[in-house]
Design a protein around this motif. Structure first.
Motif, PDB file in Angstrom:
ATOM      1  N   SER A  72       0.850  -1.178   0.000  1.00  0.00           N
ATOM      2  CA  SER A  72       0.000   0.000   0.000  1.00  0.00           C
ATOM      3  C   SER A  72       0.890   1.233   0.000  1.00  0.00           C
ATOM      4  O   SER A  72       2.108   1.135   0.148  1.00  0.00           O
ATOM      5  N   ASP A  73       0.253   2.391  -0.177  1.00  0.00           N
ATOM      6  CA  ASP A  73       1.020   3.627  -0.075  1.00  0.00           C
ATOM      7  C   ASP A  73       1.501   3.782   1.360  1.00  0.00           C
ATOM      8  O   ASP A  73       0.932   3.213   2.281  1.00  0.00           O
ATOM      9  N   GLY A  74       2.499   4.600   1.522  1.00  0.00           N
ATOM     10  CA  GLY A  74       2.988   4.841   2.871  1.00  0.00           C
ATOM     11  C   GLY A  74       4.484   4.665   2.923  1.00  0.00           C
ATOM     12  O   GLY A  74       5.145   4.443   1.917  1.00  0.00           O
ATOM     13  N   MET A  75       4.991   4.755   4.122  1.00  0.00           N
ATOM     14  CA  MET A  75       6.424   4.735   4.327  1.00  0.00           C
ATOM     15  C   MET A  75       7.003   3.365   3.978  1.00  0.00           C
ATOM     16  O   MET A  75       6.484   2.342   4.397  1.00  0.00           O
ATOM     17  N   LEU A  76       8.055   3.386   3.187  1.00  0.00           N
ATOM     18  CA  LEU A  76       8.742   2.149   2.848  1.00  0.00           C
ATOM     19  C   LEU A  76      10.211   2.328   3.223  1.00  0.00           C
ATOM     20  O   LEU A  76      10.822   3.349   2.914  1.00  0.00           O
ATOM     21  N   HIS A  77      10.739   1.341   3.895  1.00  0.00           N
ATOM     22  CA  HIS A  77      12.109   1.420   4.388  1.00  0.00           C
ATOM     23  C   HIS A  77      12.617  -0.010   4.496  1.00  0.00           C
ATOM     24  O   HIS A  77      11.893  -0.882   4.978  1.00  0.00           O
ATOM     25  N   GLY A  78      13.822  -0.242   4.037  1.00  0.00           N
ATOM     26  CA  GLY A  78      14.332  -1.597   4.179  1.00  0.00           C
ATOM     27  C   GLY A  78      15.660  -1.814   3.498  1.00  0.00           C
ATOM     28  O   GLY A  78      16.283  -0.887   2.975  1.00  0.00           O
ATOM     29  N   LEU A  79      16.076  -3.055   3.550  1.00  0.00           N
ATOM     30  CA  LEU A  79      17.330  -3.461   2.935  1.00  0.00           C
ATOM     31  C   LEU A  79      17.067  -4.639   2.010  1.00  0.00           C
ATOM     32  O   LEU A  79      16.261  -5.497   2.316  1.00  0.00           O
ATOM     33  N   GLN A  80      17.756  -4.634   0.867  1.00  0.00           N
ATOM     34  CA  GLN A  80      17.823  -5.851   0.091  1.00  0.00           C
ATOM     35  C   GLN A  80      19.280  -6.184  -0.150  1.00  0.00           C
ATOM     36  O   GLN A  80      20.055  -5.339  -0.607  1.00  0.00           O
ATOM     37  N   LEU A  81      19.624  -7.411   0.178  1.00  0.00           N
ATOM     38  CA  LEU A  81      21.002  -7.860   0.059  1.00  0.00           C
ATOM     39  C   LEU A  81      21.051  -9.118  -0.790  1.00  0.00           C
ATOM     40  O   LEU A  81      20.064  -9.846  -0.887  1.00  0.00           O
ATOM     41  N   TRP A  82      22.207  -9.343  -1.384  1.00  0.00           N
ATOM     42  CA  TRP A  82      22.455 -10.606  -2.089  1.00  0.00           C
ATOM     43  C   TRP A  82      23.648 -11.285  -1.442  1.00  0.00           C
ATOM     44  O   TRP A  82      24.601 -10.626  -1.026  1.00  0.00           O
ATOM     45  N   VAL A  83      23.543 -12.608  -1.392  1.00  0.00           N
ATOM     46  CA  VAL A  83      24.640 -13.447  -0.939  1.00  0.00           C
ATOM     47  C   VAL A  83      25.076 -14.303  -2.121  1.00  0.00           C
ATOM     48  O   VAL A  83      24.246 -15.009  -2.707  1.00  0.00           O
ATOM     49  N   ALA A  84      26.338 -14.245  -2.490  1.00  0.00           N
ATOM     50  CA  ALA A  84      26.842 -15.077  -3.590  1.00  0.00           C
ATOM     51  C   ALA A  84      26.904 -16.534  -3.138  1.00  0.00           C
ATOM     52  O   ALA A  84      27.333 -16.828  -2.015  1.00  0.00           O
ATOM     53  N   LEU A  85      26.454 -17.428  -3.996  1.00  0.00           N
ATOM     54  CA  LEU A  85      26.565 -18.854  -3.683  1.00  0.00           C
ATOM     55  C   LEU A  85      27.965 -19.338  -4.038  1.00  0.00           C
ATOM     56  O   LEU A  85      28.544 -18.914  -5.043  1.00  0.00           O
ATOM     57  N   PRO A  86      28.521 -20.244  -3.229  1.00  0.00           N
ATOM     58  CA  PRO A  86      29.827 -20.814  -3.581  1.00  0.00           C
ATOM     59  C   PRO A  86      29.690 -21.613  -4.863  1.00  0.00           C
ATOM     60  O   PRO A  86      28.592 -22.063  -5.209  1.00  0.00           O
ATOM     61  N   VAL A  87      30.786 -21.791  -5.562  1.00  0.00           N
ATOM     62  CA  VAL A  87      30.732 -22.373  -6.911  1.00  0.00           C
ATOM     63  C   VAL A  87      30.033 -23.729  -6.928  1.00  0.00           C
ATOM     64  O   VAL A  87      29.273 -24.041  -7.850  1.00  0.00           O
ATOM     65  N   GLU A  88      30.217 -24.523  -5.867  1.00  0.00           N
ATOM     66  CA  GLU A  88      29.627 -25.872  -5.873  1.00  0.00           C
ATOM     67  C   GLU A  88      28.111 -25.843  -5.625  1.00  0.00           C
ATOM     68  O   GLU A  88      27.439 -26.842  -5.789  1.00  0.00           O
ATOM     69  N   ARG A  89      27.572 -24.682  -5.249  1.00  0.00           N
ATOM     70  CA  ARG A  89      26.117 -24.560  -5.046  1.00  0.00           C
ATOM     71  C   ARG A  89      25.482 -23.601  -6.054  1.00  0.00           C
ATOM     72  O   ARG A  89      24.272 -23.374  -6.019  1.00  0.00           O
ATOM     73  N   ALA A  90      26.297 -23.016  -6.917  1.00  0.00           N
ATOM     74  CA  ALA A  90      25.799 -21.928  -7.772  1.00  0.00           C
ATOM     75  C   ALA A  90      24.703 -22.388  -8.726  1.00  0.00           C
ATOM     76  O   ALA A  90      23.878 -21.585  -9.151  1.00  0.00           O
ATOM     77  N   THR A  91      24.683 -23.667  -9.066  1.00  0.00           N
ATOM     78  CA  THR A  91      23.654 -24.150  -9.988  1.00  0.00           C
ATOM     79  C   THR A  91      22.662 -25.083  -9.288  1.00  0.00           C
ATOM     80  O   THR A  91      21.998 -25.892  -9.929  1.00  0.00           O
ATOM     81  N   MET A  92      22.548 -24.944  -7.969  1.00  0.00           N
ATOM     82  CA  MET A  92      21.579 -25.747  -7.221  1.00  0.00           C
ATOM     83  C   MET A  92      20.144 -25.363  -7.620  1.00  0.00           C
ATOM     84  O   MET A  92      19.908 -24.332  -8.266  1.00  0.00           O
ATOM     85  N   ALA A  93      19.192 -26.185  -7.233  1.00  0.00           N
ATOM     86  CA  ALA A  93      17.782 -25.891  -7.501  1.00  0.00           C
ATOM     87  C   ALA A  93      17.355 -24.663  -6.707  1.00  0.00           C
ATOM     88  O   ALA A  93      17.803 -24.457  -5.580  1.00  0.00           O
ATOM     89  N   PRO A  94      16.493 -23.818  -7.287  1.00  0.00           N
ATOM     90  CA  PRO A  94      16.032 -22.633  -6.562  1.00  0.00           C
ATOM     91  C   PRO A  94      15.139 -22.994  -5.376  1.00  0.00           C
ATOM     92  O   PRO A  94      14.568 -24.091  -5.333  1.00  0.00           O
ATOM     93  N   ALA A  95      15.064 -22.086  -4.416  1.00  0.00           N
ATOM     94  CA  ALA A  95      14.278 -22.329  -3.198  1.00  0.00           C
ATOM     95  C   ALA A  95      13.830 -20.989  -2.628  1.00  0.00           C
ATOM     96  O   ALA A  95      14.446 -19.953  -2.883  1.00  0.00           O
ATOM     97  N   PHE A  96      12.764 -21.030  -1.863  1.00  0.00           N
ATOM     98  CA  PHE A  96      12.301 -19.825  -1.172  1.00  0.00           C
ATOM     99  C   PHE A  96      11.926 -20.191   0.253  1.00  0.00           C
ATOM    100  O   PHE A  96      11.318 -21.227   0.497  1.00  0.00           O
ATOM    101  N   GLU A  97      12.292 -19.332   1.191  1.00  0.00           N
ATOM    102  CA  GLU A  97      11.857 -19.538   2.577  1.00  0.00           C
ATOM    103  C   GLU A  97      11.585 -18.194   3.229  1.00  0.00           C
ATOM    104  O   GLU A  97      12.185 -17.178   2.860  1.00  0.00           O
TER     105      GLU A  97
END
Ligand code: MN
Length: 312
Positions: free
Chosen positions: A121-146
């Motif tokens: 909705s309209d109104g105050m928005l404040h936050g952070l978005q960050l990315w974490v690089a996956l190590p090479v052995e996990r870089a092509t793992m199946a996607p997931a959400f939690e």
């Protein structure tokens, strides 16, 4: 230090910084019809990562709507951490959730995922978005959400969003040793650090960090070799840290990879609506098109070479 010693050609990279060092964010418009401006804190020239953290955008607080249509990611985890306002997340895995202050959305892109993020909705928005690089052995793992709604708190002052702070560990899935914590400062707070990890502190309000006055919005990079950091003042900070990341990353648009070719393939897959990225329901097929690639090969981001202080 063994992890640093194992990096070919990158010996002492962390200590080549004149730590502690204050980095300023730069304002960038985020895509969309009505571009929202964010403060990009990471990556910085000469500082592509802090641990596996490879990207940090701070937005707000301002009265603005977030409208980020479906777009792809590869090779990373996205960490959405709202401080005010609610964000509606939908992704190609079928996730359809709201995230509120105090809650974490963690999306692991692996080989490929797409998502949209809209403020509710309209109104105050404040936050952070960050990315974490996956190590090479996990870089092509199946996607997931939690999503995590009940994160643990260290010492009554630091919500452990990702990884481990002292003896407190977030339940969120990580793939390299790291820490991300939202710290409330009222007076003086001492946080335990792992000396073999590198750390940085984003001052979300003006604070004194490790004895240095850090204005709002700035990142204080601390390097490695510290057993604790003391924050003083009244306000809020975000602590980032982790095992120094061993790989030079190629980062372009929403993709994290290790070569020009990998990024070109990811872009082509999104442009060609390849099933790799699936579809995000609820947008009638609308999506953010991939920008044009630059006319040169994409180069990995490297840490700054050592410079004598007088050269600055
Ligand atoms: Mn995204």
């Amino acid at each position: 230090m063994s992890n640093l010693d194992a990096l070919p050609g990158m010996t002492d990279v962390t200590r080549s910084h004149a730590v502690p060092e204050v980095f300023e964010p730069r304002e960038v418009p985020l895509g969309g019809l009505r571009a929202m401006r964010v403060e990009r804190v990471l990556p910085q020239r000469g500082l592509p990562t802090v641990g596996a953290w490879c990207f940090l955008d701070a937005f707000g607080p301002h009265d603005v709507r977030m409208r980020v249509l479906p777009h792809p990611h590869t090779g990373l985890q996205t960490v959405t951490w709202p401080l005010a306002g609610e964000i509606h997340h939908r992704d190609s895995l079928g996730s359809d959730v709201l995230v509120r202050p105090g809650q974490l959305n963690l999306m692991t892109a692996g080989r490929g995922v797409s998502h949209s993020e809209f403020s509710v909705s309209d109104g105050m928005l404040h936050g952070l978005q960050l990315w974490v690089a996956l190590p090479v052995e996990r870089a092509t793992m199946a996607p997931a959400f939690e999503q995590h709604v009940d994160l643990p708190v260290y010492g009554g002052v630091a919500t452990v969003v990702l990884g481990t702070l002292g003896d407190v560990t977030s339940p969120a899935t990580t793939h390299t040793p790291l820490v991300g914590a939202d710290v409330t400062v009222d007076g003086q707070v001492a946080l335990p650090l792992r000396p073999d990890h590198e750390h940085a502190v984003l001052a979300m309000t003006e604070l004194t960090v490790a004895g240095i006055a850090v204005p709002r919005g700035r990142l204080l990079y601390l390097g490695t070799g510290r057993a604790e950091v003391v924050l003083a003042g009244s306000g809020r900070a975000f602590l980032l840290g982790g095992e120094p990341f061993p790989d030079d990353l190629v980062m372009w648009w929403n993709f994290v990879g290790r070569s020009h070719e990998e990024i070109v393939a990811a872009r082509a897959a999104w442009a060609g609506a390849d099933e790799l990225f699936g579809t995000v329901a609820g947008h009638g097929g609308a999506r953010i098109p991939a920008p044009d690639l630059p006319g040169v090969r994409l180069a990995p981001r490297r840490r700054r070479a050592a410079q004598p202080p007088e050269a600055q």
